[in-house]
Design an enzyme around this catalytic site. Structure first.
Site, PDB file in Angstrom:
ATOM      1  N   SER A 276     -18.753 -11.235  -4.522  1.00 22.81           N
ATOM      2  CA  SER A 276     -19.762 -10.999  -3.494  1.00 22.81           C
ATOM      3  C   SER A 276     -21.155 -11.147  -4.062  1.00 22.81           C
ATOM      4  CB  SER A 276     -19.576  -9.615  -2.884  1.00 22.81           C
ATOM      5  OG  SER A 276     -20.282  -8.678  -3.666  1.00 22.81           O
ATOM      6  N   LYS A 277     -22.083 -11.454  -3.169  1.00 25.65           N
ATOM      7  CA  LYS A 277     -23.464 -11.642  -3.585  1.00 25.65           C
ATOM      8  C   LYS A 277     -24.001 -10.372  -4.215  1.00 25.65           C
ATOM      9  CE  LYS A 277     -24.886 -14.964  -0.112  1.00 25.65           C
ATOM     10  NZ  LYS A 277     -25.747 -15.239   0.999  1.00 25.65           N
ATOM     11  N   ARG A 278     -23.405  -9.273  -3.846  1.00 25.74           N
ATOM     12  CA  ARG A 278     -23.913  -7.998  -4.355  1.00 25.74           C
ATOM     13  C   ARG A 278     -23.756  -7.867  -5.865  1.00 25.74           C
ATOM     14  NH1 ARG A 278     -20.725  -4.742  -0.884  1.00 25.74           N
ATOM     15  NH2 ARG A 278     -20.645  -6.570   0.426  1.00 25.74           N
ATOM     16  N   HIS A 279     -22.781  -8.596  -6.432  1.00 26.60           N
ATOM     17  CA  HIS A 279     -22.661  -8.556  -7.886  1.00 26.60           C
ATOM     18  C   HIS A 279     -23.811  -9.372  -8.451  1.00 26.60           C
ATOM     19  CE1 HIS A 279     -18.121  -8.056  -7.152  1.00 26.60           C
ATOM     20  NE2 HIS A 279     -18.756  -6.907  -7.152  1.00 26.60           N
TER      21      HIS A 279
END
Ligand code: GLU
Length: 622
Positions: free
Chosen positions: A309-312
C-alpha cells in the site's frame, strides 16, 4: 467507486456460485472470471497472438492522479507503457487525472515530473510540454467532458440524478444491512421524464449525471490481454456517475473520453482497474468508439501476500532514491515484477538497461498477484558496476546526495545519543546501534563555504570516501555504516575495547627488526616485545616527517614510510606467529572495523586526522 473498494480488488471477491438470471430463474452456471486453467486452446492461441507486439506504433499513456507520489506499482505501470510505446516506435503520454479535487496533494504534480525524470522515463506529450492532443491535465479539459456528457444525455444514454447524498447513503446502508453484495445506485432518477429533468437542472437544482447501464445498450464484455475474456460479476455495475455535482467528470468518464481523443491504442494498468473496465467498455460502446487494448497487470504484494500500500512510506520512489538506489537498478527491479524477458531467464540475463528492456519487450505478463522479489540489491549492484566501468563521475554525482542524507540520519541519532537522550526522532530510519559507536564527525566533513555547496557536509570529501570503497556500494545507508570511521571519528573507549578483544586470544605483539628478519633468527629470542601503545608510536614516528599537503601526503609516500614497519609486526597466537602490522593500522584508523584499503583511507583522512587517531588510540590504552 466506493463499492468497488469494499470488494477488495478484482481478485479477492468471492465468486458467486449461482445467480438469478434475467428471467428470474436460478442459474447453476459458475461464473468464471479468470479461467486460469483449462482455457480452450483456441482462445489461448488468440490471446497469444494479441500478446505479440503490435506492428503499428502504439500510443500509450501513464495517467496518475496527483493524490500521492509515484510508488513501485505506478512506476511499473509507467514503465510498461513507456516500453510498449518505444518498442513500437510510438508515443508515451503523461496525463494528469486530477478530477478528484478534494484529494489533491499540493506537490504531487511537481514530484511526479521530478521522479519520472529521475527514473529516465521521458514522455513525448504531457501537461508540462504540451502536444497535439492537449491539454493533458483533466481539470483543463472540463468543457470537453461537458460536451460529451451532453451528447449522452441527448441520446438518452445518461440521465440526471437529483438524489441527495443522504438518500444515497441510506440506500447503501439498507443494501448492506440486507447483506446484498451490490450496494450501488438503485436507478431512482432514471424514471424522471426528460422535460422535468431539464427544468430542474435549469432551475439550478444540484445533480449529478449517471450513465445508463440497464438495457440492451450496455455490453461490457471485453478481452483483457492478461486475464482473457472478462465479464463483470452480475449486479456489479450500477448506473454509475459520469459527472459529479461539482461539475467535474468522474475518473471513469474522463479516462474514456481522453483515451479516445488522445488516440490511445493500449492501456496497461494495475489489476485493481479490471473491475472498472466494463464501465469503460460500456462508455466506448455508447459513443460508438473503438476501445484501446487493455492489459491489467497483477497487483504487487509483499512477502505475506498482502497488497503493497501507498501508506508504506518505503515504496515511495523518493525513498529508493534517497537510499541511494540507481534509477537503472530500480527500473530493472520493477520491470521484472510480473514480466520477464523470456521463459526461464534468471540471474545476470535479467540485468537490463532501458534500451535492452525496449528491445526485449513483449506483452506476455504474469497473471495474478505478484509478490515483490528481493532482487533489488543484486540488480542495483550490477548497474552500479556497469556505471563504474563506463562513467564513474556520473555515478559519484548520483550517489553523493543519498550518502549525505544517510550521514545526516545517523548523525541525528548520534547527536541524540551523545546528548543523553534515548528518544529518537521518528524520521530516523535506523535499527542497529551504529550511532552508539561513533565519535563526532571528522573535521573534513564540515561544509565548504561555497554558496552552491551542500549546506550540511563537504560533498567533495564524501565523494572521495565513496571512491575509496565504491566496489562494495549497495545502497547509501549500508555504505555509510560500513565506512563509518571515514565520516566519523572513533570514540576513545572503542579503541581500548576493540584492542583488548583482539588481544584476548593472542600471547603478545612484537616487532621483528629487519636485521633479525634478514638473519632469519628465531623470533622469540631476537625480537623486541612491545605493547600496542609503543607499536602505535612507531607508526606515528614513521609518518611524522611527511608533510600534510596533498602533493606529499600520498599513497606512495605513505607506503614507502610504512611498509617495512607493517611487515615487521607480528602477534603470537598459541605458538604460531602471524603478521599483525595491518591489524595495528586498522586498529587505530577504524577500531578494527572492516573497510577499504588502509593506506588510501589515510590519504583521504589527511595527515592531521590520521596522526590524531594514532594519538587517541595510544591514549586509550595508556
Ligand atoms: N488515474 C488512474 C490512477 O490513478 C489511472 C488509471 C488508468 O490507468 O486508467 O491510477
Amino acid at each position: 467507486m466506493r463499492f468497488l473498494q469494499n470488494a477488495g480488488g478484482p481478485l479477492r471477491r468471492a465468486l458467486p456460485r449461482a445467480h438469478l438470471s434475467a428471467a428470474g430463474t436460478t442459474s447453476t452456471k459458475v461464473f468464471k472470471r479468470f479461467a486460469f486453467a483449462g482455457r480452450p486452446e483456441k482462445v489461448e492461441q488468440k490471446l497469444n497472438q494479441a500478446r505479440a507486439l503490435p506492428t503499428t506504433p502504439a500510443r500509450t499513456r501513464f495517467a496518475p492522479s496527483p493524490t500521492g507520489y509515484l510508488h513501485l506499482g505506478s512506476l511499473r505501470t509507467a514503465l510498461f507503457n513507456y516500453l510498449l510505446a518505444k518498442a513500437t516506435g510510438g508515443q508515451f503520454l503523461l496525463r494528469l487525472e486530477d478530477t478528484d479535487q478534494t484529494r489533491i496533494v499540493s506537490d504531487a504534480e511537481q514530484r511526479l515530473y521530478e521522479d519520472m525524470k529521475w527514473a529516465g522515463l521521458q514522455w513525448d506529450e504531457g501537461p508540462d510540454i504540451g502536444g497535439e492532443f492537449g491539454p493533458y491535465k483533466q481539470s483543463d479539459r472540463l468543457p470537453i467532458y461537458r460536451q460529451h456528457v451532453k451528447e449522452l444525455l441527448e441520446q438518452d444514454k445518461a440521465y440526471r440524478c437529483f438524489c441527495s447524498p443522504e438518500r444515497l447513503d441510506e440506500i447503501k446502508k439498507l443494501a448492506m444491512a440486507n447483506g446484498e453484495d451490490m450496494t450501488g445506485y438503485d436507478g431512482h432518477c432514471s424514471h424522471i421524464p426528460v422535460p422535468e429533468s431539464e427544468r430542474r437542472a435549469a432551475s439550478g437544482e444540484a445533480h449529478c449525471v449517471r450513465f445508463k447501464t440497464h438495457g440492451s445498450n450496455f455490453k461490457p464484455l471485453f478481452s483483457d490481454l492478461v486475464y482473457g475474456a472478462y465479464k463483470p460479476p452480475p449486479g456489479s455495475v450500477d448506473d454509475f456517475i459520469i459527472m459529479k455535482r461539482d461539475g467535474f467528470p468522474t475518473y471513469h468518464f474522463a479516462n474514456v473520453v481522453d483515451d479516445h481523443l488522445m488516440e490511445i491504442t493500449h492501456v496497461i494498468r494495475g489489476a485493481e482497474w479490471l473491475v472498472s473496465t466494463p464501465r469503460h467498455i460500456g462508455l466506448y460502446n455508447a459513443f460508438g468508439w473503438k476501445s484501446p487494448t487493455f492489459a491489467h497487470v497483477g497487483l504487487l504484494t509483499d512477502q505475506n501476500k498482502q497488497k503493497l500500500s501507498k501508506r508504506h512510506g518505503d515504496i515511495d520512489i523518493v525513498s529508493y532514491r534517497n537510499k541511494g538506489y540507481l534509477p537503472e537498478g530500480l527500473l530493472n527491479y520493477v520491470v521484472l515484477l510480473g514480466w520477464s524477458p523470456g521463459k526461464g531467464t534468471k540471474g545476470t540475463s535479467e540485468v537490463m538497461d532501458l534500451q535492452q528492456m525496449i528491445e526485449k519487450f513483449h506483452l506476455r505478463f504474469t497473471r495474478g498477484d505478484i509478490r515483490v522479489s528481493n532482487k533489488l540489491d543484486f540488480l542495483n549492484n550490477k548497474h552500479k558496476s556497469k556505471f563504474l566501468a563506463q562513467s564513474p563521475e556520473d555515478l559519484q554525482a548520483q550517489v553523493v546526495p543519498p550518502l549525505s542524507l544517510a550521514i545526516r540520519n545517523l548523525e541525528k541519532e548520534r547527536a541524540h545519543l551523545s546528548a543523553g537522550s534515548p528518544q529518537l526522532s521518528e524520521d530516523i530510519d535506523n535499527n542497529d546501534n551504529t550511532a552508539a559507536t561513533l565519535g563526532p564527525l571528522v573535521p573534513a566533513m564540515a561544509p565548504a563555504a561555497d554558496a552552491n555547496a551542500d549546506p550540511n557536509y563537504n560533498a567533495i570529501y564524501i565523494g572521495q570516501v565513496f571512491a575509496l570503497d565504491q566496489k562494495t556500494y549497495v545502497n547509501a545507508a549500508s555504505y555509510v555504516r560500513r565506512n563509518r570511521y571515514l565520516f566519523w571519528t572513533v570514540p576513545t573507549a572503542l579503541y581500548r575495547q576493540t584492542l583488548l578483544d583482539a588481544l584476548r586470544e593472542l600471547r603478545h605483539l612484537f616487532v621483528r627488526t629487519p636485521a633479525a628478519a634478514a638473519a632469519d633468527q628465531s623470533v622469540e629470542h631476537t625480537d623486541t616485545e612491545m605493547d600496542a601503545a609503543s607499536i602505535a608510536q612507531l607508526f606515528a614516528d614513521a609518518l611524522r616527517d611527511i608533510p600534510a599537503d596533498e602533493a606529499s601526503w600520498t599513497k606512495e609516500r605513505l607506503e614507502e614510510a610504512l611498509n617495512p614497519l607493517i611487515k615487521s609486526i607480528f602477534a603470537v597466537r598459541q605458538e604460531a606467529q602471524e603478521p599483525w602490522g595491518f591489524h595495528m593500522l586498522r586498529w587505530f584508523l577504524c577500531a578494527l572495523q572492516p573497510g577499504p584499503a588502509l593506506v588510501p583511507s589515510m590519504v583521504v583522512l589527511g595527515k592531521e586526522e590520521t596522526m590524531g587517531r594514532i594519538q587517541r588510540a595510544i591514549d586509550s590504552i595508556a
